[in-house]
Design a protein around this motif. Structure first.
Motif, PDB file in Angstrom:
ATOM      1  N   ALA A 186      50.395  50.513  35.789  1.00  0.00           N
ATOM      2  CA  ALA A 186      51.016  51.261  34.700  1.00  0.00           C
ATOM      3  C   ALA A 186      50.834  52.773  34.896  1.00  0.00           C
ATOM      4  CB  ALA A 186      50.435  50.820  33.362  1.00  0.00           C
ATOM      5  N   TRP A 187      49.627  53.179  35.291  1.00  0.00           N
ATOM      6  CA  TRP A 187      49.369  54.608  35.527  1.00  0.00           C
ATOM      7  C   TRP A 187      50.273  55.124  36.636  1.00  0.00           C
ATOM      8  CZ3 TRP A 187      47.814  58.047  39.281  1.00  0.00           C
ATOM      9  CH2 TRP A 187      47.277  59.259  38.854  1.00  0.00           C
ATOM     10  N   SER A 188      50.446  54.338  37.680  1.00  0.00           N
ATOM     11  CA  SER A 188      51.303  54.741  38.804  1.00  0.00           C
ATOM     12  C   SER A 188      52.764  54.817  38.391  1.00  0.00           C
ATOM     13  CB  SER A 188      51.142  53.753  39.963  1.00  0.00           C
ATOM     14  OG  SER A 188      49.812  53.745  40.452  1.00  0.00           O
ATOM     15  N   PHE A 189      53.210  53.886  37.556  1.00  0.00           N
ATOM     16  CA  PHE A 189      54.601  53.927  37.078  1.00  0.00           C
ATOM     17  C   PHE A 189      54.848  55.210  36.284  1.00  0.00           C
ATOM     18  CE2 PHE A 189      56.870  49.590  37.131  1.00  0.00           C
ATOM     19  CZ  PHE A 189      56.435  49.335  38.413  1.00  0.00           C
ATOM     20  N   ASP A 190      53.885  55.614  35.461  1.00  0.00           N
ATOM     21  CA  ASP A 190      54.079  56.837  34.697  1.00  0.00           C
ATOM     22  C   ASP A 190      54.027  58.058  35.607  1.00  0.00           C
ATOM     23  OD1 ASP A 190      54.605  57.805  32.007  1.00  0.00           O
ATOM     24  OD2 ASP A 190      52.670  58.823  32.147  1.00  0.00           O
ATOM     25  N   THR A 248      50.522  64.718  32.264  1.00  0.00           N
ATOM     26  CA  THR A 248      49.439  63.922  32.825  1.00  0.00           C
ATOM     27  C   THR A 248      49.820  62.449  32.767  1.00  0.00           C
ATOM     28  OG1 THR A 248      47.748  65.507  32.124  1.00  0.00           O
ATOM     29  CG2 THR A 248      47.007  63.278  32.610  1.00  0.00           C
ATOM     30  N   PRO A 249      49.754  61.703  33.881  1.00  0.00           N
ATOM     31  CA  PRO A 249      50.099  60.277  33.844  1.00  0.00           C
ATOM     32  C   PRO A 249      49.206  59.509  32.875  1.00  0.00           C
ATOM     33  CG  PRO A 249      49.913  61.065  36.108  1.00  0.00           C
ATOM     34  CD  PRO A 249      49.363  62.149  35.231  1.00  0.00           C
ATOM     35  N   ALA A 250      49.792  58.502  32.235  1.00  0.00           N
ATOM     36  CA  ALA A 250      49.026  57.688  31.291  1.00  0.00           C
ATOM     37  C   ALA A 250      49.565  56.268  31.302  1.00  0.00           C
ATOM     38  CB  ALA A 250      49.114  58.268  29.882  1.00  0.00           C
ATOM     39  N   ALA A 251      48.685  55.308  31.543  1.00  0.00           N
ATOM     40  CA  ALA A 251      49.093  53.904  31.560  1.00  0.00           C
ATOM     41  C   ALA A 251      49.604  53.468  30.191  1.00  0.00           C
ATOM     42  CB  ALA A 251      47.914  53.028  31.986  1.00  0.00           C
TER      43      ALA A 251
END
Length: 256
Positions: A142-146, A220-223
């Motif tokens: 999920a973090w990577s997708f964001d 900032t990425p966030a899952a």
């Protein structure tokens, strides 16, 4: 129990396809991989690849896989499927399979994945997977997708978004440590033994909890921005079967 992650990306289909299918670009944003390399293949055959994951600074586990992709309909949908396996004895993930679906929307692409794997190490591996590895894999996906979404929508490179994440996490830790140090130095908790630590510790833990609940900054990425379960149909709780189930293409792939 398989893993599911979904996000919506405001970009065109070709850009998203390229950044997820080209291994040089894929490994830039996907936290789960350190290296991805395509292997030579005959024309018309599924693509075989090698992957590596740096578990620790001194430990890298590797594996191989096979993938294929296709356009799935006149509406512009696309799918990509894969099977993977690792012979490395220190890899908890022994073998698995999964898919990506790309569903056009009026303002971009609905991008989602479903995958599952079999852990090794017997009973210990099953327990470690349930309580540690599987939740961590879901969060990392999920973090990577964001992270990918930020790259496609706002031009924030994967390297830059990692800097944002590390910097923001460090700032929050410093805030908690600073609050604890300030309260301890001021003598708020009293001067007798363990009691002198109780109130500063309680306040610091409360602050830490509040900071965890505080949404990350927009760049900032966030899952938490991704769906982690398949969406229900409009009438109730049944999953969106056309997207939440594995494509038929997956059954055509051999094990790597």
């Amino acid at each position: 129990m398989g893993l599911y992650v979904e996000t919506r990306v405001r970009t065109d289909m070709d850009t998203l396809w390229e950044r997820t299918q080209d291994p040089a670009q894929h490994q830039r944003w996907d936290l789960r991989f350190s290296e991805i390399d395509h292997l030579p293949r005959p024309a018309g055959e599924p693509q075989r690849f090698r992957y590596a994951v740096r578990v620790l600074p001194f430990l890298t586990v590797s594996g191989t896989g096979v993938s294929a992709g296709e356009s799935a309909g006149a509406d512009g949908r696309r799918v990509s499927v894969l099977r993977f396996a690792s012979p490395h004895p220190l890899s908890l993930l022994e073998e698995g399979s999964g898919y990506w679906r790309y569903v056009p929307t009026p303002d971009g692409v609905r991008f989602l994945t479903g995958y599952d794997y079999r852990p090794r190490w017997g009973r210990f591996g099953a327990v470690a997977d349930r309580w540690v590895c599987r939740p961590l894999m879901g969060w990392a996906t999920a973090w990577s997708f964001d992270r990918l979404r930020l790259w496609c929508e706002h031009g924030v490179s994967p390297a830059r978004s990692l800097v944002h994440a590390v910097g923001e996490s460090a700032a929050r830790l410093i805030a908690v440590a600073g609050a604890f140090a300030a309260l301890t130095a001021s003598g708020v908790g009293g001067a007798d033994g363990a009691a002198s630590w109780a109130l500063p510790a309680a306040v610091s833990l409360t602050l830490a909890g509040l900071l965890l609940l505080l949404p990350p900054l927009p760049r900032t990425p966030a899952a938490r921005r991704c769906l982690r379960t398949p969406p229900g149909r409009p009438s109730g709780s049944a999953p969106d079967a056309p997207t939440a189930t594995a494509p038929a293409l997956l059954a055509t792939l051999e094990r790597p």
